[in-house]
Design an enzyme around this catalytic site. Structure first.
Site, PDB file in Angstrom:
ATOM      1  CD  GLU A  95      -2.721   1.392   0.161  1.00 31.55           C
ATOM      2  OE1 GLU A  95      -2.493   2.298  -0.668  1.00 31.55           O
ATOM      3  OE2 GLU A  95      -3.661   0.599   0.049  1.00 31.55           O
ATOM      4  CG  ASP A 115      -1.080   4.935  -1.116  1.00 30.75           C
ATOM      5  OD1 ASP A 115      -1.759   4.468  -2.053  1.00 30.75           O
ATOM      6  OD2 ASP A 115      -1.415   4.838   0.083  1.00 30.75           O
ATOM      7  CB  SER A 124      -5.440   1.396  -2.391  1.00 25.95           C
ATOM      8  OG  SER A 124      -6.032   0.935  -1.218  1.00 25.95           O
TER       9      SER A 124
END
Length: 607
Positions: free
Chosen positions: A307, A311, A525
């Site tokens: 994650e 990002d 996400s």
């Protein structure tokens, strides 16, 4: 009528004149206790294990009333309304703090209550506005203060354990001076507050019929590299969202931030590999890491986070050379019986936003790719966290949140999961909106896939059970309701609630480096940092003209920005809770919102 700044200055001076010194608490004889908050029964999936150890230490957060929050909200909408004379005139940190400061009487009463239990000012951790106060206490003292009994509760599915109570009481005269205290009745699963990351192999499980878009792709989309239909890179997003060729002019004034939780670590070596492949001009650049509540960011390859890397690689890669910030916020470990030092027992968005609100300078756009079912966070506490987001938004920050990966529920692949049941004692089937993306002061981002873009089946969307539909989206959502049967999913959702998502972006097959290896991953996400990056580029265009950053986006997007978005009109519905969910349609819909960004069109409209 006085000009706004002079009027606000007058309000600040009056409030300061009536401020109560922290050491001036009076003595009160608190006797009559009354229940402040209670659950009818424990949430589904939790069982009682036993009494909590009396010496186990928790950190109580006490929320005092925010005396002028309605005024703050009014200022927020005025400075975010493109047709208002104050558009773009964001408030300062100090102005925001004064507007949410608790009434002097509340400070006095709460100070007296804390003093009566032996607490000294040096032991209290107050927010800058003094609307929150935190204290570290052993369970036995918390039980005395709240006239309650804490127990250890076990989550049946995961085995996680928490120290919680099902009700607590306060002196009756304090009920108007304390809005919420946690951790008490909040049964959010600490380890279950997962990232909304979505793996491509999950798509093989979906038995959703493909529905083609109803509008033909234009010439620009026809020129998009065919490989972008199967793998998303920085180049693909530049092509899809029309940012390619834009030369930034105000990078030294601009900024973008990414939040990280649950031991998700952003790896610099992986970022370099990503840059070497996709953004070679950024190879020697980096970003700032800021730790919150004991957060870490170790750099061992095996500790690189999917994650976190997703990002930072795409948010910072799309906006290079805009200065980037990554906050790593400490996790929330389950109960450990031998632990007497304070655990991070609260919902972590509050920890992060408390920290950021104390900072004089905050990045202009911030992306968060985490969420949890709205009902797992008590409404009073969720509202206070959402109000904190409003404070940041009023200061000119664009807060971008992923809409979630559970469709209309919490798991499209298993309609019988108990998470599609209410935890209010009724245990009925209900769509599960995602917090904090349902907060009306943030921008929620759903997911798309393919070229031309269509809605992706896992994209979270629906309507909040906590917040009513804000005026800024009223017209668009009323139009959407005209397109569905009046009895569609009757009683499964709140048709008067805040609709989400607001917008959308690509959400599948992002090429991300983790531990030195490239992986195709995605989810909303991925959609959130991608959309946030486009906002950062729009901020650059505004800053280059001497204007303020966009700040809170929703009012301007629903008023006229939608004309700069690509309306997604076909694709997969977002199933969940035993239903096929909602469809993407012309105009706003609860799966792709108003659509995906076209930078050139948005720049023309918003700068």
């Amino acid at each position: 009528m006085l000009p706004f700044r002079k009027l606000l200055t007058l309000v600040l001076l009056v409030s300061q004149a009536w401020a109560i010194p922290s050491g001036a608490a009076e003595r009160y004889d608190f006797k009559e206790y009354k229940v402040k908050e209670a659950l009818l029964r424990p949430p589904v999936g939790w069982t009682l294990v036993g009494e909590a150890p009396p010496d186990h230490t928790i950190s109580l957060r006490v929320g005092l009333p925010q005396s002028n929050f309605e005024a703050l909200e009014q200022h927020l909408f005025e400075v975010s309304d493109p047709d208002h004379s104050r558009y773009g005139q964001h408030l300062s940190k100090e102005e925001v703090e004064e507007l949410v400061a608790p009434p002097p009487e509340s400070l006095k009463m709460v100070n007296a209550w804390l003093k009566a239990h032996g607490f000294k000012e040096i032991e209290l951790d107050r927010s800058p506005a003094k609307d929150w106060v935190s204290i570290k206490v052993p369970v036995k003292i918390a039980e005395q203060m709240l006239r309650t009994k804490y127990h250890i509760w076990k989550h049946e599915e995961s085995g996680d354990k928490l120290v919680r109570t099902t009700s607590y009481s306060l002196p009756e005269e304090l009920h108007d001076h304390i809005e919420v205290i946690q951790p008490t009745t909040m049964f959010s699963r600490f380890n279950a507050m997962k990232s909304t990351i979505h793996w491509p192999e999950a798509e093989k499980k979906a038995s959703i019929t493909y529905k083609p878009p109803t509008t033909a792709s234009n010439a620009r989309l026809a020129a998009v590299d065919p490989s972008c239909s199967s793998e998303i890179t920085i180049s693909c997003l530049h092509q899809l969202y029309n940012t390619g060729g834009y030369v930034q002019k105000a990078t030294e004034k601009n900024s973008i931030g990414i939040t990280g939780y649950l031991e998700q670590f952003a790896n610099f070596a992986d970022l370099k590999l990503f840059y070497e492949e996709q953004v070679p001009e950024a190879v020697n650049s980096t970003f700032e890491v800021v730790t919150v509540s004991g957060g870490l960011n170790p750099q061992a390859p095996e500790e690189a986070g999917f994650e976190a890397n997703l990002d930072v690689q795409f948010a910072f890669g799309l906006t290079h050379p805009v200065p980037g910030t990554y906050w790593t916020t400490g996790g929330r470990p389950p109960f450990k019986p031998d632990l007497t030092t304070p655990e991070n027992t609260n919902e972590p968005y509050a920890d992060w936003v408390d920290f950021v609100l104390k900072q004089k300078t905050v990045p202009y756009v911030i992306s968060t790719s985490y969420g949890e079912p709205e009902q797992t966070v008590p409404e009073a506490y969720a509202r206070r966290v959402c109000n904190s987001f409003a404070q940041l938004s009023a200061r000119g920050v664009s807060l971008i949140f992923a809409s979630g990966d559970g469709g209309v529920g919490d798991g499209w692949d298993d309609p019988e999961r108990h998470r599609c049941r209410t935890n209010d004692g009724r245990n009925i089937t209900r769509f599960l909106p995602t917090f904090p993306t349902t907060c009306p002061y943030v921008t929620s981002v759903g997911g798309t896939t393919g070229v031309p873009e269509i809605s992706v089946f896992f994209s979270g969307g629906g309507f909040s059970d906590y917040w009513p539909r804000p005026a800024y989206q009223d017209r668009h959502i009323k139009e959407w309701f005209k397109t569905i049967p009046t009895d569609l999913y009757k009683d499964l959702y709140n048709p008067a609630g805040r609709g989400f998502p607001d917008v959308a972006a690509q959400g599948t097959n992002f090429r991300v480096y983790v531990g030195g290896v490239a992986f195709p991953i995605g989810g909303t996400s991925a959609s959130s940092p991608a959309f946030a990056a486009v906002v950062a580029l729009l901020n650059d265009a505004r800053l280059a003209k001497g204007r303020r950053p966009l700040g809170f986006l929703n009012p301007v997007l629903y008023a006229k920005g939608y004309a700069g978005l690509n309306d997604i009109t076909g694709g997969h519905p977002n199933p969940g809770c035993g239903t096929s969910g909602f469809n993407s349609t012309v105009g706003w819909d609860p799966i792709t919102g108003l659509g995906t960004p076209d930078f050139v069109k948005l720049k023309e409209i918003l700068t």
